[in-house]
Design a protein around this motif. Structure first.
Motif, PDB file in Angstrom:
ATOM      1  N   UNK A 106      -1.539  23.335  15.653  1.00  0.00           N
ATOM      2  CA  UNK A 106      -0.218  22.834  15.285  1.00  0.00           C
ATOM      3  C   UNK A 106      -0.360  21.367  14.895  1.00  0.00           C
ATOM      4  N   UNK A 107       0.394  20.961  13.885  1.00  0.00           N
ATOM      5  CA  UNK A 107       0.370  19.557  13.467  1.00  0.00           C
ATOM      6  C   UNK A 107       1.483  18.802  14.191  1.00  0.00           C
ATOM      7  N   UNK A 108       1.111  17.704  14.836  1.00  0.00           N
ATOM      8  CA  UNK A 108       2.103  16.880  15.537  1.00  0.00           C
ATOM      9  C   UNK A 108       2.509  15.674  14.689  1.00  0.00           C
ATOM     10  N   UNK A 109       1.529  15.079  14.017  1.00  0.00           N
ATOM     11  CA  UNK A 109       1.817  13.885  13.219  1.00  0.00           C
ATOM     12  C   UNK A 109       1.037  13.885  11.927  1.00  0.00           C
ATOM     13  N   UNK A 110       1.673  13.369  10.892  1.00  0.00           N
ATOM     14  CA  UNK A 110       0.989  13.150   9.622  1.00  0.00           C
ATOM     15  C   UNK A 110       1.277  11.729   9.186  1.00  0.00           C
ATOM     16  N   UNK A 111       1.803  11.605   7.970  1.00  0.00           N
ATOM     17  CA  UNK A 111       2.136  10.285   7.443  1.00  0.00           C
ATOM     18  C   UNK A 111       3.286   9.657   8.227  1.00  0.00           C
ATOM     19  N   UNK A 112       3.144   8.368   8.535  1.00  0.00           N
ATOM     20  CA  UNK A 112       4.250   7.599   9.109  1.00  0.00           C
ATOM     21  C   UNK A 112       4.431   6.341   8.278  1.00  0.00           C
ATOM     22  N   UNK A 113       5.660   6.019   7.978  1.00  0.00           N
ATOM     23  CA  UNK A 113       5.919   4.755   7.282  1.00  0.00           C
ATOM     24  C   UNK A 113       5.686   3.618   8.270  1.00  0.00           C
ATOM     25  N   UNK A 114       5.548   2.405   7.743  1.00  0.00           N
ATOM     26  CA  UNK A 114       5.358   1.253   8.626  1.00  0.00           C
ATOM     27  C   UNK A 114       6.575   1.106   9.548  1.00  0.00           C
ATOM     28  N   UNK A 115       7.759   1.406   9.036  1.00  0.00           N
ATOM     29  CA  UNK A 115       8.975   1.315   9.870  1.00  0.00           C
ATOM     30  C   UNK A 115       8.916   2.286  11.036  1.00  0.00           C
ATOM     31  N   UNK A 116       8.430   3.500  10.744  1.00  0.00           N
ATOM     32  CA  UNK A 116       8.311   4.512  11.796  1.00  0.00           C
ATOM     33  C   UNK A 116       7.313   4.045  12.866  1.00  0.00           C
ATOM     34  N   UNK A 117       6.169   3.513  12.407  1.00  0.00           N
ATOM     35  CA  UNK A 117       5.154   3.032  13.334  1.00  0.00           C
ATOM     36  C   UNK A 117       5.721   1.901  14.193  1.00  0.00           C
ATOM     37  N   UNK A 118       6.522   1.059  13.567  1.00  0.00           N
ATOM     38  CA  UNK A 118       7.155  -0.058  14.256  1.00  0.00           C
ATOM     39  C   UNK A 118       8.065   0.459  15.373  1.00  0.00           C
ATOM     40  N   UNK A 119       8.836   1.494  15.031  1.00  0.00           N
ATOM     41  CA  UNK A 119       9.760   2.082  15.993  1.00  0.00           C
ATOM     42  C   UNK A 119       8.985   2.660  17.192  1.00  0.00           C
ATOM     43  N   UNK A 120       7.884   3.388  16.872  1.00  0.00           N
ATOM     44  CA  UNK A 120       7.054   3.968  17.949  1.00  0.00           C
ATOM     45  C   UNK A 120       6.488   2.877  18.855  1.00  0.00           C
ATOM     46  N   UNK A 121       6.021   1.804  18.224  1.00  0.00           N
ATOM     47  CA  UNK A 121       5.415   0.691  18.953  1.00  0.00           C
ATOM     48  C   UNK A 121       6.431   0.073  19.909  1.00  0.00           C
ATOM     49  N   UNK A 122       7.617  -0.227  19.387  1.00  0.00           N
ATOM     50  CA  UNK A 122       8.671  -0.843  20.204  1.00  0.00           C
ATOM     51  C   UNK A 122       9.053   0.056  21.383  1.00  0.00           C
ATOM     52  N   UNK A 123       9.130   1.352  21.085  1.00  0.00           N
ATOM     53  CA  UNK A 123       9.520   2.314  22.117  1.00  0.00           C
ATOM     54  C   UNK A 123       8.502   2.318  23.270  1.00  0.00           C
TER      55      UNK A 123
ATOM     56  N   UNK B  71       0.838  -1.212   0.000  1.00  0.00           N
ATOM     57  CA  UNK B  71       0.000   0.000   0.000  1.00  0.00           C
ATOM     58  C   UNK B  71       0.871   1.259   0.000  1.00  0.00           C
ATOM     59  N   UNK B  72       1.946   1.168   0.779  1.00  0.00           N
ATOM     60  CA  UNK B  72       2.852   2.301   0.950  1.00  0.00           C
ATOM     61  C   UNK B  72       3.288   2.910  -0.391  1.00  0.00           C
ATOM     62  N   UNK B  73       3.526   2.041  -1.360  1.00  0.00           N
ATOM     63  CA  UNK B  73       4.045   2.524  -2.657  1.00  0.00           C
ATOM     64  C   UNK B  73       2.982   3.234  -3.477  1.00  0.00           C
ATOM     65  N   UNK B  74       1.716   3.032  -3.117  1.00  0.00           N
ATOM     66  CA  UNK B  74       0.640   3.610  -3.934  1.00  0.00           C
ATOM     67  C   UNK B  74       0.219   5.010  -3.489  1.00  0.00           C
ATOM     68  N   UNK B  75       0.705   5.468  -2.333  1.00  0.00           N
ATOM     69  CA  UNK B  75       0.253   6.767  -1.822  1.00  0.00           C
ATOM     70  C   UNK B  75       1.082   7.891  -2.428  1.00  0.00           C
ATOM     71  N   UNK B  76       0.392   8.933  -2.909  1.00  0.00           N
ATOM     72  CA  UNK B  76       1.086  10.142  -3.387  1.00  0.00           C
ATOM     73  C   UNK B  76       1.131  11.115  -2.224  1.00  0.00           C
TER      74      UNK B  76
ATOM     75  N   UNK C  67      -1.586   2.264  17.306  1.00  0.00           N
ATOM     76  CA  UNK C  67      -1.903   1.142  16.428  1.00  0.00           C
ATOM     77  C   UNK C  67      -0.664   0.301  16.164  1.00  0.00           C
ATOM     78  N   UNK C  68      -0.900  -0.975  15.946  1.00  0.00           N
ATOM     79  CA  UNK C  68       0.182  -1.880  15.560  1.00  0.00           C
ATOM     80  C   UNK C  68       0.751  -1.447  14.217  1.00  0.00           C
ATOM     81  N   UNK C  69       2.056  -1.693  14.006  1.00  0.00           N
ATOM     82  CA  UNK C  69       2.631  -1.401  12.678  1.00  0.00           C
ATOM     83  C   UNK C  69       1.806  -2.111  11.599  1.00  0.00           C
ATOM     84  N   UNK C  70       1.474  -1.398  10.531  1.00  0.00           N
ATOM     85  CA  UNK C  70       0.643  -1.977   9.465  1.00  0.00           C
ATOM     86  C   UNK C  70      -0.833  -1.732   9.698  1.00  0.00           C
ATOM     87  N   UNK C  71      -1.191  -1.191  10.866  1.00  0.00           N
ATOM     88  CA  UNK C  71      -2.608  -1.004  11.199  1.00  0.00           C
ATOM     89  C   UNK C  71      -2.896   0.421  11.649  1.00  0.00           C
ATOM     90  N   UNK C  72      -1.986   1.355  11.334  1.00  0.00           N
ATOM     91  CA  UNK C  72      -2.212   2.741  11.748  1.00  0.00           C
ATOM     92  C   UNK C  72      -2.720   3.582  10.594  1.00  0.00           C
TER      93      UNK C  72
END
Ligand SMILES: [Zn+2]
Length: 198
Positions: A54-71, A17-22, A95-100
């Motif tokens: 103020x914007x705190x978060x927008x797009x996160x890659x699955x890797x980024x979400x994974x990092x947040x989850x682990x932290x 899915x990641x590759x399809x987002x503009x 959310x779990x990585x892949x589910x955010x």
């Protein structure tokens, strides 16, 4: 782009899915292009109405979400929880990585200017009230409302908004429902009626 895509722990994003987002940059973050434009209009009007955001978060890659989850899991385990309890606790707001939804580029987390993170106290601000009354006009919905936790599976998050497009956002707002309910009960009727004659 499917602006009504449902992403949660039961329905993770499809592979690739990641590759399809503009994506497009706005406010120092990345968003799906149409979302970025709608967000720019929303932020501009919010500021004019003395509710600057103020914007705190927008797009996160699955890797980024994974990092947040682990932290977050390590933090909770460091505080003495076992792994299962840590997963249960963290899963209520992250959310779990892949589910955010942040992995779709359609979600935004807001805060007050001058702050660096999301906060429950945001719910009592002029900005949160303005968003609740106006976000749908720009195609955004409060994605995890109060009293819908049993349906969304996520605690009330006054800061998290999700772009679904103006028509759907207006219907969701007017009916006082969440995205899951909209997709279950209204979308068929809605899609059929708007497709009439095509
Ligand atoms: Zn969020």
């Amino acid at each position: 782009m499917d602006y009504l895509i449902l992403v949660n722990s039961f329905e993770p994003l499809p592979k690739g899915y990641e590759k399809r987002i503009k994506l497009k940059a706005f406010g120092g973050k990345l968003f799906e292009t149409q979302t970025a434009d709608a967000l720019a209009a929303l932020m501009n009007d919010a500021e004019k109405c003395k509710a600057p955001l103020k914007i705190i978060s927008g797009y996160r890659s699955e890797d980024h979400q994974h990092m947040l989850w682990e932290k977050e899991i390590s933090k909770e385990m460091g505080n003495g929880l076992d792994y299962r309890s840590a997963v249960a606790k963290v899963g209520r707001t992250l959310a779990l990585p892949g589910a955010s939804e942040h992995e779709t580029g359609l979600a935004v987390d807001f805060a007050l200017p001058g702050t660096d993170d999301v906060s429950y106290s945001f719910a009592r601000s002029t900005q949160a009230v303005w968003l609740e009354q106006n976000a749908h006009k720009y195609g955004f919905i409060l994605r995890y409302p109060r009293l819908k936790e049993h349906i969304t599976g996520i605690d009330f998050e006054p800061w998290h908004y999700r772009y679904v497009g103006t028509e759907s956002a207006v219907m969701i707002k007017q009916n006082g429902i969440c995205l899951e309910e909209f997709l279950n009960y209204y979308q068929d009727k809605y899609v059929n009626s708007t497709n009439k004659g095509i």
